[in-house]
Design an enzyme around this catalytic site. Structure first.
Site, mmCIF file in Angstrom:
data_model
loop_
_atom_site.group_PDB
_atom_site.id
_atom_site.type_symbol
_atom_site.label_atom_id
_atom_site.label_comp_id
_atom_site.label_asym_id
_atom_site.label_seq_id
_atom_site.Cartn_x
_atom_site.Cartn_y
_atom_site.Cartn_z
ATOM 1 N N LEU A 1 0.841 -1.192 0.000
ATOM 2 C CA LEU A 1 0.000 0.000 0.000
ATOM 3 C C LEU A 1 0.876 1.242 0.000
ATOM 4 O O LEU A 1 1.763 1.381 0.843
ATOM 5 C CB LEU A 1 -0.909 0.017 1.236
ATOM 6 N N CYS B 1 -4.145 2.506 11.665
ATOM 7 C CA CYS B 1 -3.772 2.056 10.328
ATOM 8 C C CYS B 1 -4.093 0.575 10.159
ATOM 9 O O CYS B 1 -4.662 0.159 9.135
ATOM 10 C CB CYS B 1 -2.293 2.316 10.084
ATOM 11 N N GLY C 1 3.675 -9.562 8.435
ATOM 12 C CA GLY C 1 4.915 -9.775 9.167
ATOM 13 C C GLY C 1 4.853 -9.351 10.618
ATOM 14 O O GLY C 1 5.892 -9.181 11.257
ATOM 15 N N CYS D 1 5.276 6.296 10.233
ATOM 16 C CA CYS D 1 5.704 6.420 8.835
ATOM 17 C C CYS D 1 5.576 7.838 8.280
ATOM 18 O O CYS D 1 6.431 8.281 7.511
ATOM 19 C CB CYS D 1 4.934 5.436 7.957
#
Length: 380
Positions: A52, A120, A144, A217
């Protein structure tokens, strides 16, 4: 008697061959999700990698150590090419801004301390991306994350990772039972991150030694204030630093520059005892300070609860549990008292300092590694 010809379950829990099992892997471009994709591809699964693009692609091209933008997208693509499975990049920038970034900014302006990584997972990765995986006719979606999915007598359960130092349960408490049925977490059982990197080296992945992301991020270098100032210019409005009686002690250049529990950088000197930020009053542009004793909290109001127990939350008036009220703290003993299916009061048996609205309160079984969900701390 006829023989039972049902095939054994594969490593993802399906009664069919790996080659007949399609799995979408959410690839951030980091070593963890890359290892998951490579591992499943080597086992013979029908792997589809999806990354994404979540925020300003142009500005992020040169950034390292984040996820879902720039270099990381290229890293994910290279892993897919090396392991021979298809890889797609989906532009979710507008969705991410609406569902995560805007709330992050507004929460800070409201005096809260939000955790955007949880939102998120909840609103983008485990919602929109999960639906995309189903549209691709995938049997499941793998990530992960360091957390474990175990089958119990009543279905899939969420458990802490084997490596307590890597455990991400605090950020995944809002995973619903329906999502948990579809998700897989192949790294949760590994003893340490070194084992993950060893697997990356085994598969010859270019990201084997890539450093972990340390920042949110879209918040480079951890500078929350600059991001919020850009999104909400009014957040930098000056105001007063006051004590609990309302006496003005100093001035500030925006409540976004302060967090609950902060001691340094207040610009208040010459006092016998140190003062700490005990409250952010964004409506009145005030930063309220007081002695450390005021930071200790025993009663925590929680809303938007996602309950993962086997019986309904309201089936008991009290639940003896352990809770984590900050990602960096270990679980502590508490009593959960439901008010409704989505609200409760948590009584901490030992008071905690620095608890802030906007943080998560995650529920754990004190007798095992199981996670019972959690909710969001609010002002009450």
């Amino acid at each position: 008697m006829p023989l039972d010809r049902t095939p054994p379950l594969n490593s993802l829990g399906f009664a069919k061959a790996p080659a007949d099992t399609r799995v979408v892997v959410a690839m951030s471009g980091g070593v963890d999700s890359s290892v998951v994709a490579a591992m499943l591809a080597e086992e013979g699964y029908d792997v589809v990698g999806v990354t994404l693009q979540l925020y300003d692609h142009g500005a992020a091209l040169a950034r390292k150590g984040a996820c879902c933008a720039g270099i990381d997208i290229h890293d994910a693509r290279r892993v897919a090419e090396s392991m021979g499975f298809p890889h797609y990049v989906l532009d979710y920038e507008n969705v991410f801004k609406d569902a995560v970034i805007d709330e992050f900014a507004d929460s800070y302006l409201g005096g809260a301390t939000p955790v955007p990584c949880i939102r998120c997972n909840e609103r983008v990765k485990f919602k929109d991306l999960l639906e995309t995986a189903k549209d691709l006719d995938a049997d499941c979606m793998a990530t992960g994350h360091y957390i474990q999915r175990k089958m119990g007598p009543d279905g899939a359960e969420l458990h802490c990772a084997a490596d307590a130092n890597r455990d991400q349960s605090y950020f995944l408490f809002s995973t619903t039972p329906e999502q948990l049925d579809y998700l897989r977490f192949p790294l949760g059982h590994l003893p340490s991150k070194n084992d993950t990197r060893a697997l990356a080296a085994k598969y010859g992945l270019s990201v084997a030694n890539k450093p972990d992301s340390q920042d949110i991020c879209f918040v480079p270098n951890g500078d929350y204030a600059s991001v919020i100032r850009k999104l909400r210019p009014e957040a930098a409005n000056p105001g007063n630093i006051v004590d609990t009686d309302g006496t003005v002690l100093a001035q500030h250049d925006g409540v976004i520059n302060y967090t609950i529990g902060q001691r340094r950088g207040l610009g208040i000197g010459g006092l016998a005892d140190p003062l700490y930020v005990v409250k952010l009053d964004a409506d009145n542009a005030q930063v309220v300070v007081g002695p450390k004793s005021l930071l200790a909290t025993r009663t925590v109001p929680v809303k938007e609860i996602n309950w993962l127990g086997d019986t309904p939350l309201m089936s008991q008036s009290e639940w003896p549990i352990a809770v984590r009220v900050r990602s960096t703290r270990p679980p502590t003993d508490a009593i959960l008292r439901p008010i409704s299916d989505t609200e409760a009061t948590v009584e901490l048996l030992t008071p905690e300092e620095g608890i802030s609205p906007g943080q998560a309160c995650v529920f754990y079984d004190p007798e095992s590694t199981r996670i019972f969900g959690g909710g969001w701390i609010h002002k009450g």
